[in-house]
Write a protein that holds these residues in place. Sequence first.
Motif, mmCIF file in Angstrom:
data_model
loop_
_atom_site.group_PDB
_atom_site.id
_atom_site.type_symbol
_atom_site.label_atom_id
_atom_site.label_comp_id
_atom_site.label_asym_id
_atom_site.label_seq_id
_atom_site.Cartn_x
_atom_site.Cartn_y
_atom_site.Cartn_z
ATOM 1 N N ASN A 146 0.811 -1.217 0.000
ATOM 2 C CA ASN A 146 0.000 0.000 0.000
ATOM 3 C C ASN A 146 0.845 1.270 0.000
ATOM 4 O O ASN A 146 0.381 2.338 0.433
ATOM 5 N N SER A 147 2.075 1.162 -0.483
ATOM 6 C CA SER A 147 2.948 2.336 -0.503
ATOM 7 C C SER A 147 2.385 3.417 -1.427
ATOM 8 O O SER A 147 1.906 3.121 -2.527
ATOM 9 N N THR A 148 2.467 4.657 -0.985
ATOM 10 C CA THR A 148 1.904 5.779 -1.761
ATOM 11 C C THR A 148 2.916 6.907 -1.925
ATOM 12 O O THR A 148 2.528 8.041 -2.224
ATOM 13 N N SER A 149 4.202 6.625 -1.733
ATOM 14 C CA SER A 149 5.182 7.716 -1.712
ATOM 15 C C SER A 149 5.249 8.464 -3.045
ATOM 16 O O SER A 149 5.404 9.689 -3.064
ATOM 17 N N ARG A 150 5.137 7.750 -4.162
ATOM 18 C CA ARG A 150 5.208 8.443 -5.451
ATOM 19 C C ARG A 150 3.945 9.268 -5.699
ATOM 20 O O ARG A 150 4.017 10.379 -6.252
ATOM 21 N N GLN A 151 2.797 8.736 -5.293
ATOM 22 C CA GLN A 151 1.565 9.513 -5.421
ATOM 23 C C GLN A 151 1.619 10.737 -4.509
ATOM 24 O O GLN A 151 1.180 11.825 -4.880
ATOM 25 N N GLN A 152 2.204 10.549 -3.334
ATOM 26 C CA GLN A 152 2.343 11.678 -2.426
ATOM 27 C C GLN A 152 3.282 12.731 -3.011
ATOM 28 O O GLN A 152 3.074 13.932 -2.833
ATOM 29 N N LEU A 153 4.315 12.277 -3.702
ATOM 30 C CA LEU A 153 5.225 13.208 -4.380
ATOM 31 C C LEU A 153 4.458 14.046 -5.396
ATOM 32 O O LEU A 153 4.640 15.271 -5.482
ATOM 33 N N LEU A 154 3.582 13.409 -6.154
ATOM 34 C CA LEU A 154 2.751 14.147 -7.113
ATOM 35 C C LEU A 154 1.865 15.173 -6.396
ATOM 36 O O LEU A 154 1.715 16.307 -6.855
ATOM 37 N N ASN A 155 1.293 14.751 -5.277
ATOM 38 C CA ASN A 155 0.442 15.676 -4.516
ATOM 39 C C ASN A 155 1.245 16.875 -4.025
ATOM 40 O O ASN A 155 0.767 18.017 -4.043
ATOM 41 N N ASP A 156 2.492 16.620 -3.596
ATOM 42 C CA ASP A 156 3.342 17.713 -3.122
ATOM 43 C C ASP A 156 3.713 18.661 -4.265
ATOM 44 O O ASP A 156 3.717 19.884 -4.102
ATOM 45 N N ILE A 157 4.034 18.078 -5.426
ATOM 46 C CA ILE A 157 4.383 18.899 -6.588
ATOM 47 C C ILE A 157 3.206 19.762 -7.014
ATOM 48 O O ILE A 157 3.369 20.922 -7.416
ATOM 49 N N GLN A 158 2.021 19.216 -6.894
ATOM 50 C CA GLN A 158 0.811 19.908 -7.338
ATOM 51 C C GLN A 158 0.614 21.249 -6.634
ATOM 52 O O GLN A 158 0.045 22.188 -7.196
ATOM 53 N N HIS A 159 1.101 21.365 -5.395
ATOM 54 C CA HIS A 159 0.948 22.619 -4.650
ATOM 55 C C HIS A 159 1.668 23.781 -5.343
ATOM 56 O O HIS A 159 1.331 24.946 -5.103
ATOM 57 N N TYR A 160 2.655 23.465 -6.175
ATOM 58 C CA TYR A 160 3.478 24.505 -6.798
ATOM 59 C C TYR A 160 3.106 24.765 -8.255
ATOM 60 O O TYR A 160 3.678 25.636 -8.890
ATOM 61 N N VAL A 161 2.146 23.995 -8.779
ATOM 62 C CA VAL A 161 1.764 24.098 -10.181
ATOM 63 C C VAL A 161 0.459 24.883 -10.315
ATOM 64 O O VAL A 161 -0.417 24.810 -9.454
ATOM 65 N N ASP A 162 0.354 25.651 -11.375
ATOM 66 C CA ASP A 162 -0.866 26.400 -11.659
ATOM 67 C C ASP A 162 -2.059 25.432 -11.614
ATOM 68 O O ASP A 162 -2.089 24.440 -12.337
ATOM 69 N N PRO A 163 -3.066 25.683 -10.742
ATOM 70 C CA PRO A 163 -4.183 24.748 -10.591
ATOM 71 C C PRO A 163 -5.006 24.551 -11.852
ATOM 72 O O PRO A 163 -5.692 23.539 -11.988
ATOM 73 N N THR A 164 -4.946 25.505 -12.782
ATOM 74 C CA THR A 164 -5.681 25.297 -14.037
ATOM 75 C C THR A 164 -5.005 24.234 -14.899
ATOM 76 O O THR A 164 -5.649 23.648 -15.770
ATOM 77 N N ALA A 165 -3.725 23.990 -14.661
ATOM 78 C CA ALA A 165 -3.007 22.966 -15.424
ATOM 79 C C ALA A 165 -3.065 21.622 -14.723
ATOM 80 O O ALA A 165 -3.182 20.578 -15.363
ATOM 81 N N MET A 166 -2.985 21.639 -13.399
ATOM 82 C CA MET A 166 -2.983 20.412 -12.610
ATOM 83 C C MET A 166 -4.013 20.596 -11.505
ATOM 84 O O MET A 166 -3.737 21.171 -10.463
ATOM 85 N N ILE A 167 -5.215 20.120 -11.748
ATOM 86 C CA ILE A 167 -6.337 20.373 -10.847
ATOM 87 C C ILE A 167 -6.066 19.744 -9.483
ATOM 88 O O ILE A 167 -5.675 18.577 -9.405
ATOM 89 N N PRO A 168 -6.243 20.508 -8.398
ATOM 90 C CA PRO A 168 -6.065 19.936 -7.064
ATOM 91 C C PRO A 168 -6.908 18.688 -6.869
ATOM 92 O O PRO A 168 -8.008 18.565 -7.417
ATOM 93 N N LYS A 169 -6.411 17.779 -6.089
ATOM 94 C CA LYS A 169 -7.059 16.486 -5.871
ATOM 95 C C LYS A 169 -8.479 16.653 -5.335
ATOM 96 O O LYS A 169 -8.730 17.450 -4.440
#
Length: 532
Positions: A160-183
Motif C-alpha cells: 500500500n505504498s503511496t510515496s510516489r503519489q504523495q510526491l505528485l500531490n506535493d508537486i501539485q501545490h506549486y503548479v498552476d491549478p488550471t493545469a494540474m487540478i487539485p485532488k
Amino acid sequence: MQITKRTSPSKQQPQSAISSLVKKEDLVRLMLQSLIDLGYNEAAECLQRESGFTLESDLIVRLRTYILGGQWQLAEDLLPNIPFTNVENLSTVQFLIRQQKFLELLEEGEAMQALHVLRTEITPLGENTQRLHLLTSLVLCSSIEDVMEQASWDGTKRPNSTSRQQLLNDIQHYVDPTAMIPKQRLFQLIHQAVEYQKRSCLYHNPTDDCDISLFSDHLCDKALFPTKTIKILTGHTDEIWHVAYSHDGKHLASVSKDKTCIIWDMDTFEKVQSFVNEESGSYCSWSPDDTKLLICGIDFAIRLWDPFLGILLQTFAFHKDQVTSCAWLPDSEHFISGACEKILCLWHCQQSHVQPVTQWPVQRTTDMKITADGSRLVTIGMDKCINVYDLEDLQLTEIARLEEEGTITSLTLTKNGRYALVNVQELQELHLWDLETRQIVHKYAGQKQLTFIIRSTLGGRNDSFVISGSEDNRVYIWSREHETLLEELEGHENTVNCISWRPIEPIQFVSASDDQTIRVWGSPQHTIASSQ
C-alpha cells in the motif's frame, strides 16, 4: 436535530445566470476528475470524447507518468515547461524529485549511489537546509525501517505504498491549478458549500450531518429547537442559585438558598434524592464519573456528597472566606477550590484530613473551569480578569491574564477548551474570548444584569448557541457564530440565575430562578406535555 430542506423557487437563479458564473471547460474538467476518482473511467472517456475537453494537458500527463514510473530524469526534463505559480518553485520541485530518488536508492540498498545523489544533485540546489540535514543523517541508519520512520516516508515496496503519489500531490501545490487540478476539487467545492450553508443556518444543531442533502438548500427547522417549557420542576422553597447536569446527562443537581440539594432524574423528571446542606448552596459540581457531588455554600467550606445516597462524605474547611467555586480534575479524585481570600486549593477527595494537597496565591476567585483533558485551569475573579493557567503534574503556572471592562459573574468553556464565555455585569453583555489569540471574538447583548450573579452556558452539538438567564425573568439565546439574538423565552416570574444544557439527546436545557422553580425547555414538538 432533524433537518428540513427548503428551496424557494423565487430565490433560485436562472440556469443561464448560474452557467455564466462557471466556464464550461472548467466544469467539464472537474466532472472528468470526479468520475475518475469514483472509478467511472469509461464514463469519463465518453465525456471527454463528447465535450472535446481533456482533464490534463499532454505535458501534465507525461509528468504524472514519469513520476509514478520513477523516471526521474525524464520528469525533470519537463519542469522548465511546467506552468508553476512562481518561477522559484522550479528548484523546490527539483528538490522533491531528487529527494524521492535518494530515498528509493536507500530503499534498494544502494547507499553509495544515494550519497552521490545527495552530494551532486540535492545539495547544490540550496533548498530546505533543515530537510537536507535530515537526509544526510539517513545515510547512517542501520535499516530501511529507520530511514522510513525518520523521513516520514512509506517507500515503494510495501503493498500500500503511496510515496510516489504523495510526491505528485506535493508537486501539485506549486503548479498552476488550471493545469494540474487539485485532488478531488469538486468534492472540496461541495464541502465548502455545505459548510457555508451550515454556518448560515442560525438554528443549526443536527444530530447527523449526513441528513444534509445536496439537492436543496439546507435549513434547520426552528420548531425542533428547545423553546417550549415541557416541565416545571418544583421542590425548593427558596431561590435556586445553581443547577448542573451530570456528565451522562441523566441527572440534574440543583442547590438553593433553602439549603437543600435535589437530584432529579431527567428522563422521568422525578426526584431521585434530596438532602440538606449545612449552608445555602451557591455552586455545585459533578465529578467526571458522576459518582460524587461537590457543593459550595455561603460559608467557608466545600462539602462532598454521594448524590444518590444523600450521604455527606467529607467537609473541607480550610478557606478563611466564602468558597465561590470548584472544579474537578479528570481523575475524579482531585479538585480545586477557589474563594474570596486570594488562594486556590488543590484537594484529594479521599484524604482523611482536611488540609489541601497544595495551595497557590491568586486573586479573589469567583468561578473556575478545568478543560476536559485537565491541562488548563481558567478562573475569573473580582479583579475583572480572566486568568489562564497550565495545570501539569498538579503544578499551576499562569500563562495568560485577560482584562475585562467590568465585573465577570460567569465562566463557561467550549468543549475543546479554546474559548471562554463570560458574563460582564456593568456592560450587560456576554463576551466570547479566544484563549489562544487572547482576543474577544464575539459579543452578545440583550439580557439584563446589573445586581445579581447570572450564569450563562454554551449549548448545541458544536457549542453553537449561547444561553443566559436575566434579571428581567427571561432566558436569552443567541447564535454563537452570528451573535444574533434568536429567542427571548418567558415563563419565569423572577430573576433567572443559571442555565445548564443537557449533554445528550433529546435536546433540552434547564433554567433556575429566584421563583423557586426549574424550567425544562424542549422542542415544541416534544411529546411530553407541559406541566404549566
